[in-house]
Motif scaffolding. Structure first.
Motif, mmCIF file in Angstrom:
data_model
loop_
_atom_site.group_PDB
_atom_site.id
_atom_site.type_symbol
_atom_site.label_atom_id
_atom_site.label_comp_id
_atom_site.label_asym_id
_atom_site.label_seq_id
_atom_site.Cartn_x
_atom_site.Cartn_y
_atom_site.Cartn_z
ATOM 1 N N THR A 146 -12.619 70.545 -10.776
ATOM 2 C CA THR A 146 -11.605 69.681 -11.402
ATOM 3 C C THR A 146 -12.072 68.230 -11.363
ATOM 4 O OG1 THR A 146 -9.975 71.138 -10.394
ATOM 5 C CG2 THR A 146 -9.154 69.153 -11.446
ATOM 6 N N LEU A 147 -12.460 67.792 -10.155
ATOM 7 C CA LEU A 147 -12.831 66.396 -9.988
ATOM 8 C C LEU A 147 -14.220 66.121 -10.558
ATOM 9 C CD1 LEU A 147 -11.318 66.391 -6.468
ATOM 10 C CD2 LEU A 147 -10.450 65.087 -8.392
ATOM 11 N N PHE A 148 -15.111 67.105 -10.451
ATOM 12 C CA PHE A 148 -16.468 66.946 -10.978
ATOM 13 C C PHE A 148 -16.414 66.724 -12.495
ATOM 14 C CE2 PHE A 148 -20.980 68.511 -9.759
ATOM 15 C CZ PHE A 148 -21.558 67.657 -10.677
ATOM 16 N N LEU A 150 -13.900 65.800 -14.261
ATOM 17 C CA LEU A 150 -13.188 64.540 -14.544
ATOM 18 C C LEU A 150 -14.157 63.356 -14.478
ATOM 19 C CD1 LEU A 150 -10.366 63.162 -14.957
ATOM 20 C CD2 LEU A 150 -10.275 62.906 -12.497
ATOM 21 N N MET A 151 -15.000 63.353 -13.444
ATOM 22 C CA MET A 151 -15.962 62.257 -13.289
ATOM 23 C C MET A 151 -16.965 62.249 -14.443
ATOM 24 S SD MET A 151 -15.008 60.725 -10.720
ATOM 25 C CE MET A 151 -13.331 61.285 -10.606
ATOM 26 N N LEU A 152 -17.385 63.437 -14.875
ATOM 27 C CA LEU A 152 -18.378 63.513 -15.955
ATOM 28 C C LEU A 152 -17.842 62.918 -17.258
ATOM 29 C CD1 LEU A 152 -20.119 66.956 -15.347
ATOM 30 C CD2 LEU A 152 -21.078 64.687 -15.067
ATOM 31 N N TYR A 154 -16.200 60.170 -17.497
ATOM 32 C CA TYR A 154 -16.426 58.729 -17.456
ATOM 33 C C TYR A 154 -17.908 58.414 -17.483
ATOM 34 C CZ TYR A 154 -11.579 58.793 -17.059
ATOM 35 O OH TYR A 154 -10.275 59.032 -17.364
ATOM 36 N N ILE A 155 -18.724 59.322 -16.942
ATOM 37 C CA ILE A 155 -20.164 59.108 -17.012
ATOM 38 C C ILE A 155 -20.605 59.204 -18.472
ATOM 39 C CG2 ILE A 155 -22.408 60.030 -16.287
ATOM 40 C CD1 ILE A 155 -21.007 60.821 -13.639
ATOM 41 N N THR A 158 -19.525 56.047 -20.263
ATOM 42 C CA THR A 158 -20.415 54.918 -19.968
ATOM 43 C C THR A 158 -21.701 55.016 -20.771
ATOM 44 O OG1 THR A 158 -19.675 55.287 -17.724
ATOM 45 C CG2 THR A 158 -21.253 53.553 -18.052
ATOM 46 N N LEU A 159 -22.209 56.251 -20.863
ATOM 47 C CA LEU A 159 -23.440 56.460 -21.626
ATOM 48 C C LEU A 159 -23.231 56.032 -23.077
ATOM 49 C CD1 LEU A 159 -26.337 57.681 -21.642
ATOM 50 C CD2 LEU A 159 -25.285 59.801 -22.404
ATOM 51 N N ALA A 162 -23.098 52.309 -23.359
ATOM 52 C CA ALA A 162 -24.438 51.711 -23.304
ATOM 53 C C ALA A 162 -25.172 51.911 -24.631
ATOM 54 C CB ALA A 162 -25.232 52.325 -22.154
ATOM 55 N N TYR A 165 -23.487 49.505 -27.211
ATOM 56 C CA TYR A 165 -23.661 48.066 -27.011
ATOM 57 C C TYR A 165 -25.127 47.666 -26.849
ATOM 58 C CZ TYR A 165 -18.661 47.331 -26.561
ATOM 59 O OH TYR A 165 -17.312 47.248 -26.808
ATOM 60 N N PHE A 278 -7.934 65.405 -23.319
ATOM 61 C CA PHE A 278 -6.857 65.588 -22.338
ATOM 62 C C PHE A 278 -5.683 66.332 -22.959
ATOM 63 C CE2 PHE A 278 -8.796 61.792 -20.160
ATOM 64 C CZ PHE A 278 -9.231 62.509 -19.061
ATOM 65 N N SER B 268 -29.775 48.548 -19.088
ATOM 66 C CA SER B 268 -28.499 48.195 -19.705
ATOM 67 C C SER B 268 -27.442 48.014 -18.618
ATOM 68 C CB SER B 268 -28.064 49.298 -20.663
ATOM 69 O OG SER B 268 -26.767 49.025 -21.120
ATOM 70 N N TYR B 270 -24.422 48.118 -18.948
ATOM 71 C CA TYR B 270 -23.285 49.022 -19.152
ATOM 72 C C TYR B 270 -23.423 50.283 -18.328
ATOM 73 C CZ TYR B 270 -22.450 45.750 -22.841
ATOM 74 O OH TYR B 270 -22.219 44.597 -23.519
ATOM 75 N N LEU B 271 -24.670 50.638 -18.003
ATOM 76 C CA LEU B 271 -24.867 51.845 -17.217
ATOM 77 C C LEU B 271 -24.334 51.673 -15.790
ATOM 78 C CD1 LEU B 271 -28.391 52.977 -18.430
ATOM 79 C CD2 LEU B 271 -26.194 54.012 -18.945
ATOM 80 N N ALA B 274 -21.111 53.315 -14.595
ATOM 81 C CA ALA B 274 -21.084 54.749 -14.279
ATOM 82 C C ALA B 274 -21.278 54.998 -12.790
ATOM 83 C CB ALA B 274 -22.160 55.478 -15.071
ATOM 84 N N TYR B 277 -18.571 56.672 -10.550
ATOM 85 C CA TYR B 277 -18.364 58.084 -10.867
ATOM 86 C C TYR B 277 -19.533 58.929 -10.391
ATOM 87 C CZ TYR B 277 -14.999 55.703 -13.786
ATOM 88 O OH TYR B 277 -13.997 54.899 -14.219
ATOM 89 N N VAL B 281 -19.553 62.008 -7.691
ATOM 90 C CA VAL B 281 -20.132 63.326 -7.954
ATOM 91 C C VAL B 281 -21.039 63.732 -6.794
ATOM 92 C CG1 VAL B 281 -21.846 64.501 -9.384
ATOM 93 C CG2 VAL B 281 -19.944 63.296 -10.461
ATOM 94 N N LEU B 284 -18.993 64.790 -3.868
ATOM 95 C CA LEU B 284 -18.433 66.128 -4.111
ATOM 96 C C LEU B 284 -19.471 67.197 -3.811
ATOM 97 C CD1 LEU B 284 -16.495 65.917 -7.496
ATOM 98 C CD2 LEU B 284 -15.606 66.701 -5.314
#
Lengths: 354, 310
Positions: A146-148, A150-152, A154-155, A158-159, A162, A165, A278, B268, B270-271, B274, B277, B281, B284
């Motif tokens: 669940t949490l893993f 969820l974190m991915l 946002y990763i 971010t990618l 990047a 931008y 979601f 970057s 912006y990275l 991350a 998070y 991970v 976890l």
């Protein structure tokens, strides 16, 4: 004293009545907010319906909103059926869109049919890999998925930020941080506002219905979801099943990235998901993890989404009102499940039964 | 010296995360994974700002923010405790609700300034003696009263969870509600209380952003920090003390990309966003690989308790 007792499985008719009353009750509560926003609730609700079905163009917009939600929900459903809480649909969606854009950047001159097929495959793989990572750790070490997942999300976000931008920033956009639009030979063909992703969605629905209800692996996924011990006892390869389910689940969500980039937005951006990943979790859950109900519910949610964007312009009501109405409806439906699964018994009647 | 300023800024940036993380730790300790942190922070931020703007009184603003967060938490609590709704789905819905709630009620306040009375009240105060410690004084003891209150909360919540009977009962409910129920602990009451406390703390975290961290109310003041707080709970292994360190670490990462701009790094910037998070991970993965008996995750986290008739 009142006691809570689990009920026998409710009938379909009862389910429909309870859910519809929940929606009506939610709309009654939501009306208060609409009044605060300075609009007539009844007019607003009629406006939502008009915004979805008022013309062919609006109906096409409704279907356009339904397609990604439907496919995402089906993707999430596969994982949920196994009690694997994939709440990373947003991330898989984004990664699929990244894969799609990558294909165009590496091979910009492919003819349209080849391009589309290649983009479908790559976006599927990108989404699948994004879910295989947590699935591998879940299968190997029991890492909390669940949490893993969820974190991915946002990763992945971010990618994409990047990319937007820095790395893939369009030099022709006058300094605006955006990724260049896809060329003509990478856009989904469309006619009258309906694009090819509808056909893809129909095929996916049929395939998923077969996969979940008729195939051996679909059965194994369901057994594994019920009990891991049972699954092992009857000789199901647990690790293999988790990996295959993750492949399908993440892959479908990744494909939505392709469908949206090539069919709707025309370019990868951080805004491309619009939170649908979601919403899909909620749709899959409310549908009781059953493919036909997912179709019905994603249409209902598409009506809300399209209605919301229509009333924004037609009634000058902020989009946040629609967001709140949507959440209130969800709260009520989530609460109404209780009525379907449990009933209250007072001590008195209990002793009479005894 | 510049680095000291950076660390002081990291403490400030981490404070909103610390409030929310402490709240989520309490909720998870009682067995409820509440993914509505983002929503509750949004509700606290907007109500805190509106109350502060309208009444100009810092106490009123902060109390209203805490109540708003707790109200959001109670919706979640009613659905998951009394009506046994799925925790993940209900939490996500609460986040959608909170974001819409803040956008709707906050839209008339966008661009408005925090009243001077409140800004002055929450201005950094150098503590006597402690503030004169080299480096540490500048980093930790030259901060707003809102930040000092979070130091107090870390200790108070640690004592509550580990040194009081209520805390012991709370943890027992989260580990094994069947046993807790059998030993006469009112399971639902403990759940409601702790979930409401979680909401109040998330509301305070949100209001820190809208009342202290910024001076002009923006369109979206929380903007995803609630999800970082969810991550921090795992990063901190459900421990209030580690949550404090983690919050400042994540706060540093939050402002790092802005701060690093001046150095023209070859990657970057912006990275960098991350990193919180990614760090989560790794935590976890490593905690699950260790497979030790002192796993910090409450055993019944995410599962609802249904007291069957026997």
């Amino acid at each position: 004293m009142l006691h809570i007792v689990k009920k026998e499985v409710p009938k379909t008719r009862e389910k429909i009545i309870v859910r519809l009353s929940a929606v009506l009750a939610a709309l009654a509560v939501a009306s208060i907010i609409v009044l605060v926003a300075g609009a007539n609730p009844l007019e607003l609700y009629i406006g939502i319906v008009q915004g979805c079905f008022g013309s062919l163009y609006r109906f096409a917009a409704t279907v356009e909103k339904m397609v990604p939600l439907l496919v995402l929900s089906l993707g999430v459903l596969v994982a949920f059926k196994m009690r694997f809480w994939n709440i990373g649909a947003e991330g898989q969606f984004l990664m699929g869109a990244v894969g799609t854009t990558l294909v165009v950047r590496l091979l910009p001159d492919l003819p349209l049919p080849v391009m589309l097929v290649l983009m479908i495959i790559v976006s599927f793989l990108f989404g699948a890999v994004w879910l295989m990572i947590p699935a591998f750790f879940k299968a190997r070490f029991g890492t909390n998925e669940t949490l893993f997942t969820l974190m991915l999300n946002y990763i992945a976000l971010t990618l994409v930020t990047a990319l937007q931008y820095d790395f893939w920033k369009d030099p022709a956009a006058n300094g605006m941080p955006k990724i260049a639009n896809l060329p003509e030979n990478a856009l989904l063909p469309s006619a009258g506002g309906f694009n090819l992703s509808i056909l893809m969605a129909v095929i996916i629905v049929l395939a998923m219905y077969y996969f979940m209800n008729r195939s051996k692996i679909g059965f194994e996924i369901a057994v594994l979801g019920e009990s891991e011990n049972t699954a092992r006892y009857i000789g199901i390869n647990v690790t293999k099943t988790i990996i295959i389910a993750a492949l399908v689940s993440g892959g479908l969500c990744g494909m939505v990235g392709m469908m949206q980039t090539t069919g709707v937005s025309g370019a990868l951006s951080t805004e491309i998901t619009g939170g649908l990943g979601f919403t899909a979790i909620i749709v899959a859950w409310l549908s009781g993890l059953k493919v036909p109900f997912v179709v019905v519910n994603s249409f209902a949610f598409a009506v809300l989404l399209q209605g919301a964007s229509y009333i924004q312009t037609a009634f000058q009501i902020p989009g946040s009102v629609a967001e709140m109405i949507q959440a209130i409806i969800l709260f009520f439906i989530l609460g109404s499940e209780f009525v379907l699964q449990y009933r209250l018994v007072s001590d008195k009647t209990k002793s009479e039964v005894a | 010296m510049e680095f000291v300023f950076f660390l002081a800024a990291a403490v400030k940036a981490g404070t909103c995360l610390l409030y929310a993380t402490l709240g989520e730790i309490i909720s998870e300790k009682v067995g409820h994974l509440n993914l509505g942190v983002e929503g509750m922070m949004q509700m606290g931020a907007v109500i805190g700002f509106i109350a502060g703007f309208t009444f100009g009184n810092p106490y009123t603003a902060v109390v209203c923010a805490a109540l708003a967060g707790a109200a959001g938490a109670l919706i979640y609590g009613f659905l998951t405790i009394s009506l046994k709704a799925n925790q993940v789905v209900t939490g996500l819905t609460l986040s959608i609700f909170g974001v819409g709630f803040a956008a709707f009620f906050g839209k008339n306040f966008v661009g408005k300034k925090v009243p001077d009375a409140i800004t002055t009240f929450f201005a950094p105060v150098k503590l006597p003696i402690l503030g004169d410690i080299p480096y540490l004084g500048q980093i930790f003891f030259n901060q707003s009263g809102y930040v000092y209150f979070s130091y107090f909360l870390v200790i108070a919540i640690y004592i509550y969870l580990y040194k009081t009977k209520w805390g012991l009962n709370t943890r027992m409910v989260g580990e094994n509600p069947v046993a807790a129920d059998a030993s006469g602990i009112p399971v639902d009451k403990y759940k409601y209380f702790n979930i409401a406390l979680c909401g109040a703390l998330c509301g305070l975290g949100g209001a820190f952003l809208s009342l202290v961290y910024i001076s002009i109310y923006p369109v979206n003041v929380v903007s995803g920090r609630g999800w970082i707080a969810v991550a921090l709970v795992i990063f901190a292994m459900w421990n209030p003390g580690k949550a404090m360190l983690g919050a400042y670490f994540f706060g540093a990462l939050d402002i790092a990309s802005f701060w690093l701009q001046q150095y023209n790094l070859p990657v970057s910037i912006y990275l960098f966003t991350a990193l919180p998070y990614l760090a989560t991970v790794f935590v976890l993965i490593f905690t699950s690989m260790r497979k030790s008996s002192n796993k910090k995750e409450p055993a019944w986290l995410g599962k609802n308790y249904f007291k069957e008739d026997r």
